[in-house]
Motif scaffolding. Sequence first.
Motif, short mmCIF file in Angstrom:
data_model
loop_
_atom_site.label_atom_id
_atom_site.label_comp_id
_atom_site.label_asym_id
_atom_site.label_seq_id
_atom_site.Cartn_x
_atom_site.Cartn_y
_atom_site.Cartn_z
N LEU A 201 46.76 21.20 43.61
CA LEU A 201 47.65 22.35 43.57
C LEU A 201 47.82 22.86 42.15
O LEU A 201 47.72 22.09 41.19
N ASP A 202 48.07 24.14 42.02
CA ASP A 202 48.31 24.73 40.71
C ASP A 202 49.69 24.28 40.20
O ASP A 202 50.71 24.54 40.86
N PRO A 203 49.75 23.60 39.05
CA PRO A 203 51.03 23.06 38.58
C PRO A 203 52.11 24.12 38.38
O PRO A 203 53.27 23.90 38.72
N ARG A 204 51.75 25.27 37.80
CA ARG A 204 52.77 26.28 37.53
C ARG A 204 53.33 26.88 38.80
O ARG A 204 54.55 27.06 38.93
N ASN A 205 52.46 27.21 39.75
CA ASN A 205 52.94 27.78 41.01
C ASN A 205 53.81 26.77 41.76
O ASN A 205 54.83 27.14 42.36
N PHE A 206 53.41 25.51 41.73
CA PHE A 206 54.18 24.48 42.42
C PHE A 206 55.56 24.35 41.79
O PHE A 206 56.58 24.29 42.49
N HIS A 207 55.61 24.29 40.46
CA HIS A 207 56.88 24.15 39.76
C HIS A 207 57.80 25.32 40.09
O HIS A 207 59.01 25.13 40.36
N ARG A 208 57.24 26.52 40.11
CA ARG A 208 58.04 27.71 40.41
C ARG A 208 58.60 27.64 41.83
O ARG A 208 59.75 28.01 42.08
N LYS A 209 57.80 27.14 42.76
CA LYS A 209 58.22 27.10 44.15
C LYS A 209 59.35 26.10 44.37
O LYS A 209 60.40 26.45 44.96
N VAL A 210 59.18 24.86 43.93
CA VAL A 210 60.17 23.83 44.26
C VAL A 210 61.45 23.97 43.45
O VAL A 210 62.52 23.54 43.90
N THR A 211 61.36 24.56 42.26
CA THR A 211 62.59 24.76 41.47
C THR A 211 63.25 26.10 41.79
O THR A 211 64.39 26.32 41.38
N GLY A 212 62.56 26.96 42.52
CA GLY A 212 63.11 28.26 42.84
C GLY A 212 63.92 28.28 44.12
O GLY A 212 64.60 29.27 44.40
N THR A 213 63.83 27.23 44.92
CA THR A 213 64.63 27.14 46.15
C THR A 213 65.98 26.52 45.81
O THR A 213 66.03 25.34 45.42
N PRO A 214 67.06 27.27 45.91
CA PRO A 214 68.38 26.74 45.52
C PRO A 214 68.72 25.44 46.27
O PRO A 214 68.61 25.36 47.49
N GLY A 215 69.11 24.42 45.49
CA GLY A 215 69.55 23.18 46.08
C GLY A 215 68.46 22.25 46.54
O GLY A 215 68.74 21.15 47.05
N PHE A 216 67.18 22.64 46.37
CA PHE A 216 66.09 21.77 46.83
C PHE A 216 65.92 20.60 45.88
O PHE A 216 65.80 19.45 46.31
N LEU A 217 65.88 20.88 44.56
CA LEU A 217 65.85 19.85 43.54
C LEU A 217 67.05 20.04 42.62
O LEU A 217 67.39 21.16 42.27
N VAL A 218 67.64 18.92 42.23
CA VAL A 218 68.82 18.95 41.36
C VAL A 218 68.50 18.17 40.10
O VAL A 218 68.09 17.00 40.17
N PRO A 219 68.65 18.77 38.90
CA PRO A 219 68.41 18.02 37.66
C PRO A 219 69.32 16.79 37.59
O PRO A 219 70.52 16.88 37.86
N SER A 220 68.74 15.66 37.23
CA SER A 220 69.54 14.44 37.14
C SER A 220 70.16 14.26 35.75
O SER A 220 71.00 13.38 35.56
N GLY A 221 69.70 15.07 34.78
CA GLY A 221 70.23 14.99 33.42
C GLY A 221 69.41 14.13 32.49
O GLY A 221 69.72 14.03 31.30
N GLY A 222 68.33 13.52 32.99
CA GLY A 222 67.50 12.66 32.16
C GLY A 222 66.09 13.16 32.03
O GLY A 222 65.70 14.16 32.66
N THR A 223 65.31 12.48 31.21
CA THR A 223 63.89 12.77 31.04
C THR A 223 63.12 11.47 31.07
O THR A 223 63.69 10.39 30.98
N THR A 224 61.80 11.57 31.20
CA THR A 224 60.95 10.39 31.22
C THR A 224 59.60 10.70 30.59
O THR A 224 59.15 11.85 30.60
N THR A 225 58.97 9.67 30.03
CA THR A 225 57.60 9.79 29.50
C THR A 225 56.67 8.85 30.25
O THR A 225 55.59 8.54 29.76
N ARG A 226 57.07 8.41 31.46
CA ARG A 226 56.26 7.42 32.18
C ARG A 226 54.91 7.97 32.62
O ARG A 226 54.00 7.20 32.92
N GLN A 227 54.77 9.30 32.66
CA GLN A 227 53.48 9.89 33.01
C GLN A 227 52.66 10.23 31.77
O GLN A 227 51.58 10.80 31.88
N GLY A 228 53.17 9.87 30.58
CA GLY A 228 52.48 10.21 29.35
C GLY A 228 52.82 11.62 28.89
O GLY A 228 53.36 12.42 29.65
N GLY A 229 52.49 11.92 27.64
CA GLY A 229 52.76 13.25 27.11
C GLY A 229 54.21 13.45 26.74
O GLY A 229 54.96 12.50 26.50
#
Length: 252
Positions: A201-229
Amino acid sequence: MPPYDPSTFPPFAVTVDLVVLTVRRHALCALVVRRGEAPFQGRWALPGGFVRADEDLGSAAARELVEETGLSAHDPAKPSLGNGAHLEQLATYGDPARDPRMRVVSVAHLALAPDLPAPRAGGDANSARWAPVEDLLHPGAGREGEQAAPLAFDHAQILADGVERARSKIEYSSLATAFCPPEFTVGELRRVYEAVWGVVLDPRNFHRKVTGTPGFLVPSGGTTTRQGGRPAQLFRAGAATVLNPPMLRPEV
């Protein structure tokens, strides 16, 4: 109620079979056990067992899930917390010839959980493993060139139905988050979709879709580097259980 003679009815039993799916090494995998007893001794099968006289179908499926994976089932209407798994009834299978022992009707259940550890065998199973669903549904040649045996009973059909249920439901529901830990990145969620659908899947389109639906994902307030980068923002599943409009599965 008028009296009747139970002996006039043929033997009949009810079982539960589990399609337990997880994502391991970026592949959709199912739990299978090698049968230690007849029928189909030595063949791989889905975990499951007979429903006890004192339990209902949901309780039997939850018990088998604990025995086979150590996971408890959580309420499908609520986000999974901790060591829990999504568990839902899949379908009923009642072909008279599906079990050579007697007439057995199986009520299959679908269980989804984050990346699970190596399984432990129990009951009449002498070994258990996670296997890519494509290998189970389309068995090829074994290590010595012999054709791998299909799953026991009608478990190939049950597995195929469970996989299709998961693939179709993540188009419009929050079911994909059941494959994720309580806190996850958008990239980790995207890799779940890619593993379940078998696509990129295209990362940008996916990010836009799942974060654009109100209440679908909620920021937890943290970050992680477990995937690298660079540090990536962590989310948790929100109260919204429907993607609107849905994220349609790409044509393969």
